[in-house]
Scaffold this active site. Structure first.
Site, PDB file in Angstrom:
ATOM      1  N   GLN A  37      26.300  32.667  27.018  1.00 35.75           N
ATOM      2  CA  GLN A  37      26.167  31.768  28.167  1.00 35.75           C
ATOM      3  C   GLN A  37      25.727  30.386  27.718  1.00 35.75           C
ATOM      4  O   GLN A  37      26.212  29.371  28.230  1.00 35.75           O
ATOM      5  CB  GLN A  37      25.154  32.356  29.164  1.00 35.75           C
ATOM      6  CG  GLN A  37      25.550  33.700  29.752  1.00 35.75           C
ATOM      7  CD  GLN A  37      26.768  33.609  30.652  1.00 35.75           C
ATOM      8  OE1 GLN A  37      26.971  32.615  31.337  1.00 35.75           O
ATOM      9  NE2 GLN A  37      27.584  34.659  30.652  1.00 35.75           N
ATOM     10  N   ARG A  46      32.684  20.696  29.981  1.00 37.75           N
ATOM     11  CA  ARG A  46      32.962  21.794  30.911  1.00 37.75           C
ATOM     12  C   ARG A  46      31.952  21.814  32.051  1.00 37.75           C
ATOM     13  O   ARG A  46      32.313  21.732  33.235  1.00 37.75           O
ATOM     14  CB  ARG A  46      32.919  23.125  30.163  1.00 37.75           C
ATOM     15  CG  ARG A  46      32.786  24.362  31.054  1.00 37.75           C
ATOM     16  CD  ARG A  46      32.118  25.483  30.259  1.00 37.75           C
ATOM     17  NE  ARG A  46      32.024  26.727  30.990  1.00 37.75           N
ATOM     18  CZ  ARG A  46      30.934  27.154  31.614  1.00 37.75           C
ATOM     19  NH1 ARG A  46      29.850  26.401  31.655  1.00 37.75           N
ATOM     20  NH2 ARG A  46      30.921  28.333  32.205  1.00 37.75           N
ATOM     21  N   GLY A  70      32.405  35.698  38.864  1.00 37.34           N
ATOM     22  CA  GLY A  70      31.996  35.671  37.466  1.00 37.34           C
ATOM     23  C   GLY A  70      30.902  34.653  37.243  1.00 37.34           C
ATOM     24  O   GLY A  70      31.029  33.737  36.441  1.00 37.34           O
ATOM     25  N   GLU A  92      28.756  38.969  39.580  1.00 38.76           N
ATOM     26  CA  GLU A  92      28.745  39.093  38.123  1.00 38.76           C
ATOM     27  C   GLU A  92      28.894  40.561  37.735  1.00 38.76           C
ATOM     28  O   GLU A  92      28.176  41.423  38.253  1.00 38.76           O
ATOM     29  CB  GLU A  92      27.437  38.523  37.548  1.00 38.76           C
ATOM     30  CG  GLU A  92      27.200  38.800  36.085  1.00 38.76           C
ATOM     31  CD  GLU A  92      28.326  38.300  35.199  1.00 38.76           C
ATOM     32  OE1 GLU A  92      28.695  39.026  34.264  1.00 38.76           O
ATOM     33  OE2 GLU A  92      28.850  37.194  35.445  1.00 38.76           O
ATOM     34  N   GLU A 121      36.573  43.500  42.025  1.00 39.96           N
ATOM     35  CA  GLU A 121      37.494  44.480  42.592  1.00 39.96           C
ATOM     36  C   GLU A 121      36.780  45.586  43.359  1.00 39.96           C
ATOM     37  O   GLU A 121      37.414  46.282  44.169  1.00 39.96           O
ATOM     38  CB  GLU A 121      38.348  45.102  41.472  1.00 39.96           C
ATOM     39  CG  GLU A 121      39.345  44.164  40.831  1.00 39.96           C
ATOM     40  CD  GLU A 121      38.752  43.237  39.775  1.00 39.96           C
ATOM     41  OE1 GLU A 121      39.505  42.413  39.228  1.00 39.96           O
ATOM     42  OE2 GLU A 121      37.530  43.325  39.498  1.00 39.96           O
ATOM     43  N   GLU A 135      34.721  29.811  36.917  1.00 36.57           N
ATOM     44  CA  GLU A 135      35.147  29.298  35.619  1.00 36.57           C
ATOM     45  C   GLU A 135      35.839  30.460  34.921  1.00 36.57           C
ATOM     46  O   GLU A 135      35.217  31.253  34.230  1.00 36.57           O
ATOM     47  CB  GLU A 135      33.953  28.786  34.817  1.00 36.57           C
ATOM     48  CG  GLU A 135      34.351  27.874  33.669  1.00 36.57           C
ATOM     49  CD  GLU A 135      34.717  28.645  32.420  1.00 36.57           C
ATOM     50  OE1 GLU A 135      35.858  29.174  32.374  1.00 36.57           O
ATOM     51  OE2 GLU A 135      33.885  28.716  31.512  1.00 36.57           O
ATOM     52  N   GLU A 144      42.363  36.306  28.500  1.00 36.46           N
ATOM     53  CA  GLU A 144      41.312  37.025  29.226  1.00 36.46           C
ATOM     54  C   GLU A 144      41.777  37.532  30.579  1.00 36.46           C
ATOM     55  O   GLU A 144      41.168  38.432  31.142  1.00 36.46           O
ATOM     56  CB  GLU A 144      40.022  36.192  29.393  1.00 36.46           C
ATOM     57  CG  GLU A 144      39.369  35.805  28.079  1.00 36.46           C
ATOM     58  CD  GLU A 144      38.048  35.083  28.270  1.00 36.46           C
ATOM     59  OE1 GLU A 144      37.479  35.143  29.383  1.00 36.46           O
ATOM     60  OE2 GLU A 144      37.581  34.465  27.303  1.00 36.46           O
TER      61      GLU A 144
END
Length: 377
Positions: A37, A46, A70, A92, A121, A135, A144
């Site tokens: 992180q 970013r 996320g 998360e 999901e 992001e 990914e």
């Protein structure tokens, strides 16, 4: 690149399930560590772009319900709360959610931000949201496959007319020069020399002949050194022509099925600066924060990852080295068929196929295209 330990006891009424075992091991696990992180947060191009996209568009966030897909450390959820959001669901998949809860409470946003642990999901929210922020970008944009989860969240939770941040994305490619291609060949040759010495030792010490494995070893090493893309910090002076956009995405309209399908494009890359052959192709992307058609951003923001003399983002660029190089002259163009597909063994990784033909009036113009293939691992 943020949705990323595995969940234990539920800390929110909305918590869902942890990632499936192999997907956790292949993808999510690294995002559960603070060092990872930190690597993303200290990329100020970013993090600054996301901060500006939110804070320069406070009107769009004020009194709105936001979903952060996320959330990682929770930084984008915190930006959203700072901009005046009335409620933020910060989802998360990993145990980083526990650190996010700590950070949210420490910054006194626990009344606004609810951290939800579980894959997007498997969770349910009690209401629809006005904005989805995430992001999700990986190397070469699509590595990914996290955009799948963002689009699922869009279809499931976003109100009609709601906005995604970012809202648009583009992919680029350009020819470049680099000494690294020759270095890759040397590394491959050194690997094969080391193998031959290894065979002699095994035969001499143990009377076992391993030469029957030589062809398989050679294929394995050639695939690694010659057919795998590399992260690069490419200087603009290495480019032999401008970046050519070969794919555009509108995140509000693209379907998951379209995203999963093989990407095919035909482009022509001009050669402007030809001091030697083309040693590699350079790939990068950008994303834009424009809001939605119904709720446009007051101050759109762009996050580029193109070669930059001031230094790269943590994504850098992907370098696809050529063996052998392609001879060109200024004024030529590279007529190129681009194909990007997900790897069969791991849907979060990519394969790139290029069919390249030199066109123009120079002696290097060809009628027969050359074929190239790389893994983006």
């Amino acid at each position: 690149m943020a949705e990323g330990g595995r969940g234990g006891n539920k800390l929110s009424r909305l918590d869902g399930k942890a990632p499936e075992g192999s997907d956790f091991a292949n993808y999510f696990c690294t995002y559960a560590y603070l060092y990872h992180q930190k690597d993303m947060l200290e990329d100020h191009k970013r993090t600054g772009a996301y901060y500006n996209a939110v804070m320069q568009n406070r009107r769009q966030f004020k009194d709105k319900v936001v979903l952060d897909v996320g959330t990682g450390s929770g930084i984008l959820a915190i930006f959203s709360a700072m901009a005046g959001a009335k409620k933020v669901y910060a989802v998360e998949a990993t145990d980083m959610a526990k650190h996010a809860r700590t950070l949210v409470a420490h910054n006194k946003f626990e009344g606004v931000i609810e951290v939800v642990q579980g894959t997007i999901e498997t969770i349910e929210l009690p209401e629809k949201v006005d904005i989805i922020i995430s992001e999700w970008m990986g190397y070469f944009l699509l590595r990914e496959s996290m955009l799948d989860s963002v689009l699922l969240a869009r279809d499931k939770f976003l109100k009609p007319g709601g906005a995604l941040y970012p809202s648009h994305a583009r992919m680029f490619m350009a020819p470049m020069r680099t000494n690294a291609s020759a270095g890759r060949i040397n590394d491959f040759q050194n690997a094969m020399y080391g193998w031959s010495e290894f065979l002699k030792e095994m035969k001499g010490f143990y009377q076992v002949d391993l030469d029957c494995l030589s062809e398989s070893y050679r294929k394995e090493q050639k695939d690694y050194y010659m057919s795998t893309s590399a992260w690069g910090n490419v200087h603009p002076s290495q480019l032999m022509g401008p970046g050519t956009c070969f794919k555009k995405y509108d995140l509000h309209t693209i379907t998951i099925e379209e995203l999963k399908a093989e990407l095919d494009a035909d482009i022509s890359m001009p050669i402007v600066d030809a001091c030697g052959p083309v040693d590699a192709f350079c790939g990068w992307f950008d994303v834009e924060f424009k809001g939605s058609e119904e709720n446009p951003a007051d101050d759109p923001v762009k996050l580029p990852t193109a070669p930059d003399a001031t230094g790269p983002t943590h994504w850098g660029q992907q370098v696809f080295m050529l063996h052998p190089s392609i001879d060109v002259a200024a004024g030529d163009s590279l007529a190129t068929k681009v194909k990007v597909a997900r790897q069969k063994v791991n849907h979060r990784l990519l394969e790139l196929d290029l069919e390249v033909k030199v066109t123009g009036n120079s002696i290097h113009a060809t009628s027969e295209p050359r074929q190239f293939n790389w893994h983006i691992d």
